[in-house]
Design an enzyme around this catalytic site. Structure first.
Site, mmCIF file in Angstrom:
data_model
loop_
_atom_site.group_PDB
_atom_site.id
_atom_site.type_symbol
_atom_site.label_atom_id
_atom_site.label_comp_id
_atom_site.label_asym_id
_atom_site.label_seq_id
_atom_site.Cartn_x
_atom_site.Cartn_y
_atom_site.Cartn_z
ATOM 1 N N THR A 203 0.834 -1.212 0.000
ATOM 2 C CA THR A 203 0.000 0.000 0.000
ATOM 3 C C THR A 203 0.865 1.257 0.000
ATOM 4 O O THR A 203 0.351 2.357 -0.182
ATOM 5 C CB THR A 203 -0.920 0.058 1.249
ATOM 6 O OG1 THR A 203 -0.098 -0.035 2.419
ATOM 7 C CG2 THR A 203 -1.931 -1.071 1.242
ATOM 8 N N ARG B 244 -21.642 3.121 7.906
ATOM 9 C CA ARG B 244 -20.901 1.913 7.492
ATOM 10 C C ARG B 244 -20.947 0.894 8.615
ATOM 11 O O ARG B 244 -20.619 1.230 9.758
ATOM 12 C CB ARG B 244 -19.432 2.267 7.233
ATOM 13 C CG ARG B 244 -19.142 2.567 5.811
ATOM 14 C CD ARG B 244 -17.674 2.584 5.507
ATOM 15 N NE ARG B 244 -16.841 3.164 6.554
ATOM 16 C CZ ARG B 244 -15.607 3.617 6.347
ATOM 17 N NH1 ARG B 244 -15.088 3.557 5.149
ATOM 18 N NH2 ARG B 244 -14.893 4.116 7.324
ATOM 19 N N TYR C 290 -8.623 -6.974 11.079
ATOM 20 C CA TYR C 290 -7.537 -5.992 11.245
ATOM 21 C C TYR C 290 -7.267 -5.732 12.727
ATOM 22 O O TYR C 290 -6.115 -5.780 13.178
ATOM 23 C CB TYR C 290 -7.899 -4.679 10.541
ATOM 24 C CG TYR C 290 -6.943 -3.553 10.875
ATOM 25 C CD1 TYR C 290 -5.637 -3.551 10.384
ATOM 26 C CD2 TYR C 290 -7.326 -2.495 11.713
ATOM 27 C CE1 TYR C 290 -4.750 -2.529 10.712
ATOM 28 C CE2 TYR C 290 -6.445 -1.480 12.039
ATOM 29 C CZ TYR C 290 -5.160 -1.496 11.540
ATOM 30 O OH TYR C 290 -4.278 -0.496 11.864
ATOM 31 N N ASN D 183 -6.337 7.394 14.837
ATOM 32 C CA ASN D 183 -6.568 8.186 13.604
ATOM 33 C C ASN D 183 -5.464 9.195 13.306
ATOM 34 O O ASN D 183 -5.669 10.411 13.402
ATOM 35 C CB ASN D 183 -7.914 8.920 13.681
ATOM 36 C CG ASN D 183 -9.062 7.943 13.595
ATOM 37 O OD1 ASN D 183 -9.398 7.302 14.590
ATOM 38 N ND2 ASN D 183 -9.646 7.786 12.429
ATOM 39 N N VAL D 184 -4.314 8.676 12.946
ATOM 40 C CA VAL D 184 -3.186 9.546 12.616
ATOM 41 C C VAL D 184 -3.421 10.157 11.233
ATOM 42 O O VAL D 184 -3.928 9.486 10.327
ATOM 43 C CB VAL D 184 -1.861 8.741 12.638
ATOM 44 C CG1 VAL D 184 -0.669 9.659 12.398
ATOM 45 C CG2 VAL D 184 -1.710 8.005 13.968
HETATM 46 P P1 NAD Z 1 0.329 2.711 5.171
HETATM 47 O O1 NAD Z 1 -0.508 1.768 4.398
HETATM 48 O O2 NAD Z 1 0.584 4.063 4.585
HETATM 49 O O3 NAD Z 1 1.724 2.060 5.550
HETATM 50 C C1 NAD Z 1 1.908 0.677 5.765
HETATM 51 C C2 NAD Z 1 3.117 0.260 4.959
HETATM 52 O O4 NAD Z 1 3.389 -1.126 5.198
HETATM 53 C C3 NAD Z 1 2.906 0.412 3.451
HETATM 54 O O5 NAD Z 1 3.965 1.176 2.896
HETATM 55 C C4 NAD Z 1 2.888 -1.016 2.921
HETATM 56 O O6 NAD Z 1 3.362 -1.124 1.600
HETATM 57 C C5 NAD Z 1 3.773 -1.708 3.953
HETATM 58 N N1 NAD Z 1 3.529 -3.158 3.987
HETATM 59 C C6 NAD Z 1 2.330 -3.808 4.079
HETATM 60 N N2 NAD Z 1 2.515 -5.127 4.042
HETATM 61 C C7 NAD Z 1 3.862 -5.327 3.956
HETATM 62 C C8 NAD Z 1 4.664 -6.498 3.868
HETATM 63 N N3 NAD Z 1 4.125 -7.725 3.886
HETATM 64 N N4 NAD Z 1 6.003 -6.334 3.767
HETATM 65 C C9 NAD Z 1 6.563 -5.090 3.739
HETATM 66 N N5 NAD Z 1 5.844 -3.957 3.811
HETATM 67 C C10 NAD Z 1 4.506 -4.081 3.912
HETATM 68 O O7 NAD Z 1 -0.371 2.856 6.600
HETATM 69 P P2 NAD Z 1 -0.006 3.818 7.821
HETATM 70 O O8 NAD Z 1 -1.200 4.634 8.098
HETATM 71 O O9 NAD Z 1 1.307 4.483 7.613
HETATM 72 O O10 NAD Z 1 0.123 2.753 8.992
HETATM 73 C C11 NAD Z 1 1.373 2.412 9.593
HETATM 74 C C12 NAD Z 1 1.098 1.497 10.775
HETATM 75 O O11 NAD Z 1 0.289 2.183 11.730
HETATM 76 C C13 NAD Z 1 0.335 0.216 10.430
HETATM 77 O O12 NAD Z 1 0.877 -0.823 11.208
HETATM 78 C C14 NAD Z 1 -1.094 0.505 10.851
HETATM 79 O O13 NAD Z 1 -1.781 -0.685 11.198
HETATM 80 C C15 NAD Z 1 -0.849 1.396 12.050
HETATM 81 N N6 NAD Z 1 -1.970 2.307 12.355
HETATM 82 C C16 NAD Z 1 -2.190 3.420 11.581
HETATM 83 C C17 NAD Z 1 -3.221 4.284 11.922
HETATM 84 C C18 NAD Z 1 -3.488 5.545 11.140
HETATM 85 O O14 NAD Z 1 -4.375 6.297 11.553
HETATM 86 N N7 NAD Z 1 -2.789 5.839 10.045
HETATM 87 C C19 NAD Z 1 -4.044 4.013 13.024
HETATM 88 C C20 NAD Z 1 -3.790 2.869 13.767
HETATM 89 C C21 NAD Z 1 -2.733 2.044 13.438
#
Ligand code: NAD
Length: 309
Positions: free
Chosen positions: A36, A271, A145, A174-175
């Site tokens: 992603t 949703r 998830y 919710n970042v």
């Molecule tokens: P994002 O999708 O932008 O980043 C996740 C990254 O992980 C992506 O670059 C994707 O390509 C990589 N990835 C996924 N599967 C992979 C694999 N098998 N091998 C290598 N890379 C892989 O999402 P984000 O918002 O930056 O989230 C980062 C982390 O924070 C995640 O663990 C997510 O669960 C957690 N999180 C985010 C939020 C938010 O509000 N953004 C909230 C709660 C938790």
């Protein structure tokens, strides 16, 4: 200075965190398989001398063993994020988030990495209506998830019992901020609404818009990671939020103010599975880590609008 491994470095949080660690003098190794993540998120990093990127899957044991070699601190951000995506395709998110986390953590402890900070999520609290969320409340993950994030944090915290590695789990609320993907059906609300409203289009609100979230600007999440890595706390999970909540209607109103527009959203059915309210109590992180969410919702939204503009 220490060497850090950031998994998910091409993602929203991972790329911002990598840049902040470089600014702090860390040597940073980034790993991502672009599931992603976006290549352009790496552009500001790849010109930096102390940054090295490896395209690899976190489920690949050999690649992870190489990636953690010589690393002091692991920041494990890689995951297939999003609740609805995991409901559509539970196997992919479980595989990446559970098997991937186990593979990375195991490589880290075998390589004598000192500290691992892992990304968890407010979704581990489930749909209970009690607010604000405190870390002592029960966890009731209610989607593949959320379950995978629960697994991520529990496994990480157990590693600090079983092995000689300090671990901290951060429950992000919710970042939002620059580099968050605004495209696609699984996009988060802020980047999606900002990019639509910048184009003069009406955003779609699911339900009455009175649902609320503790929207957390990216700099606060980065700060929590640095404090967790550099402090001496281990085996603990922390809420990472702003400590307030904003409704989706208020979000649209603030965006209209910032953009000097008067766009009315389109209201659609709620949703299934969306929690009504989310609000973090951040006092544990404040007390034990010194966490102080310096950038509030409006200031963060202003910076985010500037980025997408
Ligand atoms: P994002 O999708 O932008 O980043 C996740 C990254 O992980 C992506 O670059 C994707 O390509 C990589 N990835 C996924 N599967 C992979 C694999 N098998 N091998 C290598 N890379 C892989 O999402 P984000 O918002 O930056 O989230 C980062 C982390 O924070 C995640 O663990 C997510 O669960 C957690 N999180 C985010 C939020 C938010 O509000 N953004 C909230 C709660 C938790």
């Amino acid at each position: 200075m220490p060497t850090a491994l950031v998994t998910g470095a091409a993602g929203f949080i991972g790329s911002n965190l990598s840049e902040a660690l470089l600014d702090r003098g860390y040597e940073v190794r980034g790993v991502d398989n672009f599931a992603t993540g976006r290549r352009e998120n790496l552009d500001p990093l790849e010109s930096r001398d102390d940054f090295e990127f490896r395209e690899a899957d976190i489920r690949d044991d050999g690649a992870m063993a190489d990636a953690v070699d010589g690393v002091d601190c692991l920041f494990h951000q890689a995951a297939v994020a999003s609740v609805p995506r995991s409901v559509e395709d539970p196997v992919t998110s479980t595989d990446a988030n559970c098997t991937g986390t186990a593979t990375v953590l195991d490589a880290a402890r075998r390589a004598d990495v000192d500290t691992a900070v892992v990304a968890s999520s407010s979704s581990v609290y489930g749909a209970s209506e009690e607010l604000p969320k405190i870390e002592t409340m029960p966890t009731t993950p209610e989607s593949p998830y959320a379950l995978s994030k629960y697994f991520t944090e529990e496994l990480a915290l157990e590693f600090s019992d079983f092995y000689d590695i300090d671990t901290v789990a951060l429950r992000y609320f919710n970042v939002f901020g620059p580099r968050q993907d605004p495209e696609g059906q699984y996009a988060a609300v802020i980047p999606k609404f900002v990019s639509l409203m910048l184009d003069g289009e009406r955003p779609v609100v699911f339900g009455d818009g009175e649902q609320s979230r503790d929207f957390t600007y990216i700099d606060n999440a980065v700060q929590a990671n640095v404090l967790a890595a550099e402090g001496d706390v281990t085996g603990e999970a922390f809420n990472v939020g702003t400590g307030g909540r904003v409704t989706v209607n208020e979000l649209v109103g603030t965006l209209n103010d910032l953009l000097e527009t008067e766009i009315d959203p389109v209201y659609d059915d709620p949703r299934p599975g969306d929690v009504r309210h989310s609000h973090a109590d951040v006092s544990k992180a404040a007390d034990l880590l010194g966490y102080d969410p310096e950038v509030g919702f409006e200031a963060g939204l202003e910076r985010t609008v500037e980025y997408y503009r």
